[in-house]
Design a protein around this motif. Sequence first.
Motif, PDB file in Angstrom:
ATOM      1  N   LEU A 104      26.509  10.957   1.129  1.00  0.00           N
ATOM      2  CA  LEU A 104      25.488  10.027   0.654  1.00  0.00           C
ATOM      3  C   LEU A 104      25.379   8.870   1.634  1.00  0.00           C
ATOM      4  O   LEU A 104      26.397   8.275   1.999  1.00  0.00           O
ATOM      5  N   ALA A 105      24.156   8.571   2.061  1.00  0.00           N
ATOM      6  CA  ALA A 105      23.886   7.388   2.890  1.00  0.00           C
ATOM      7  C   ALA A 105      22.988   6.464   2.083  1.00  0.00           C
ATOM      8  O   ALA A 105      22.029   6.915   1.450  1.00  0.00           O
ATOM      9  N   VAL A 106      23.307   5.169   2.097  1.00  0.00           N
ATOM     10  CA  VAL A 106      22.514   4.171   1.381  1.00  0.00           C
ATOM     11  C   VAL A 106      22.017   3.147   2.398  1.00  0.00           C
ATOM     12  O   VAL A 106      22.813   2.528   3.103  1.00  0.00           O
ATOM     13  N   GLU A 107      20.704   2.998   2.465  1.00  0.00           N
ATOM     14  CA  GLU A 107      20.069   2.020   3.344  1.00  0.00           C
ATOM     15  C   GLU A 107      19.364   0.977   2.495  1.00  0.00           C
ATOM     16  O   GLU A 107      18.498   1.312   1.686  1.00  0.00           O
ATOM     17  N   VAL A 108      19.766  -0.291   2.643  1.00  0.00           N
ATOM     18  CA  VAL A 108      19.103  -1.399   1.962  1.00  0.00           C
ATOM     19  C   VAL A 108      18.102  -1.975   2.955  1.00  0.00           C
ATOM     20  O   VAL A 108      18.481  -2.411   4.037  1.00  0.00           O
ATOM     21  N   VAL A 109      16.831  -1.948   2.590  1.00  0.00           N
ATOM     22  CA  VAL A 109      15.763  -2.304   3.514  1.00  0.00           C
ATOM     23  C   VAL A 109      15.542  -3.812   3.543  1.00  0.00           C
ATOM     24  O   VAL A 109      15.377  -4.446   2.508  1.00  0.00           O
ATOM     25  N   SER A 110      15.570  -4.363   4.768  1.00  0.00           N
ATOM     26  CA  SER A 110      15.193  -5.767   4.927  1.00  0.00           C
ATOM     27  C   SER A 110      14.221  -5.923   6.094  1.00  0.00           C
ATOM     28  O   SER A 110      13.208  -6.575   5.963  1.00  0.00           O
ATOM     29  N   SER A 111      14.521  -5.319   7.231  1.00  0.00           N
ATOM     30  CA  SER A 111      13.635  -5.488   8.386  1.00  0.00           C
ATOM     31  C   SER A 111      13.295  -4.161   9.059  1.00  0.00           C
ATOM     32  O   SER A 111      12.714  -4.150  10.129  1.00  0.00           O
ATOM     33  N   GLU A 112      13.620  -3.074   8.439  1.00  0.00           N
ATOM     34  CA  GLU A 112      13.406  -1.736   9.002  1.00  0.00           C
ATOM     35  C   GLU A 112      11.920  -1.391   9.021  1.00  0.00           C
ATOM     36  O   GLU A 112      11.224  -1.630   8.044  1.00  0.00           O
ATOM     37  N   THR A 113      11.429  -0.837  10.114  1.00  0.00           N
ATOM     38  CA  THR A 113      10.049  -0.347  10.117  1.00  0.00           C
ATOM     39  C   THR A 113      10.002   0.968   9.344  1.00  0.00           C
ATOM     40  O   THR A 113      11.006   1.687   9.249  1.00  0.00           O
ATOM     41  N   ALA A 114       8.836   1.290   8.800  1.00  0.00           N
ATOM     42  CA  ALA A 114       8.683   2.530   8.035  1.00  0.00           C
ATOM     43  C   ALA A 114       8.993   3.749   8.892  1.00  0.00           C
ATOM     44  O   ALA A 114       9.677   4.678   8.448  1.00  0.00           O
TER      45      ALA A 114
END
Length: 180
Positions: A104-114
């Motif tokens: 499982l990978a969890v990415e919390v989005v703050s400045s990531e481009t789509a």
Amino acid sequence: MGATTTLVTVPEFLELPEPEGQLTELIGGEVISMPKAGYPHEITKSNIIRVLVAWSLQNSTYRVFCEAAYQLDARNCLVPDFSLLAQDRLRPGSAGVFQQAPELAVEVVSSETAARLEDKIELYLSHGSKSVWVVYPQQRLVRIFDAEGGAKKFERDQRLVDPSVLPGFGVPTSAIFEGV
């Protein structure tokens, strides 16, 4: 986010110094710098730590990691905000970064481009992750992508579940965003 113009391999990437106050990842041979995130991102991460660690204490199949590096192949080394790795894949005495993708990978989005986020989801899943959570603090929603190509959206007080990786796990989605 800044990126290098010269493509590098994972061994070359691992030798590079990290810029002060930033994390770096290697995606398709490009070094990607990610600035440190702010309050909503960090509060969300703290909430995720609480729920994943509580679950893992009852289910010793997996170990929870925060910002651990995973070498997926010769030109990709990703650093998810959180990951779960099966205990039987851990080897005492090992050195370097983890090999292959986490379960499982969890990415919390703050400045990531789509586009970059889509690349990362595809990389995790194509290299063996069973599930990828993409967490959006500002929208207060979680999208879960699975290895079969499915995706589910969780928001408000919907029960956040991921039975393919976390059997018996479930929390209101709002718990992920408490205090944001």
